[in-house]
Design a protein around this motif. Sequence first.
Motif: not given
Length: 234
Positions: A93, A97, A107-108, A111-112, A114-115, A118, A128
């Motif tokens: 992770e 980043h 951040k939102g 995160k989207q 990053m998802d 994944y 992770r």
Amino acid sequence: MLEIRNLNVSYGSIHAVRNLSLEVKQGEVVTLIGSNGAGKTTTVNAICGVIPSKCSILYQGKDIIGQPTHKLVEAGIVMVAEGRRIFPKLTVEQNLHMGTYSRKAGKGELKQEMDAIYAMFPRLAERRAQLGGTMSGGEQQMLAIGRALMAKPKLLILDEPSMGLAPIVVKGIFETIKTIKRQGLTILLIEQNAAMALSVADRGYVLEHGEISHHDTAENLRSQDVVKQAYLGH
């Protein structure tokens, strides 16, 4: 998107790349294939500003010769280097980043994204919290590609993504490249594995002894006797 005119690179008295010209149009996957030592990585390093060169390199119509590498990343040129070059003492992770260091995003949004990485690489999601240096070569290649995608590239350069990997892992990596291609990302693919490279590319260039010897659509290159004999095992 990218146009190189008469690239020349020398190491002392050794002329590693001679008068190389190529172009990559927006949305294309273009491959540069050649044997070990042909000058492929030297070409990539010149594009990314890692080594000095004599030529004109246009990115989105602007000459980028002399630009520092971090500025090119900010402009959208992102490379997955030969040998992967992940941060071995950072977790999966944290490595991902690191791909966002040149961006400003909430951040939102991060995160989207990053998802999405994944979802593309479920193995990374499972690991992770694992240190990058403890992962297999194939997993590290997934991580290196994922980190590059987190930088939101406009032009993604992949330098020898199949190197040192088992055939089944290579197949998975190239399936990922096909997925990225379908998303419309422009890709310059540097590869020794000509068969795999030409299977995903729109066009290709063959580099021999620092010079372009052939240039055509990937389909036509696959059918040329000289390419088949030298690179495709026929």
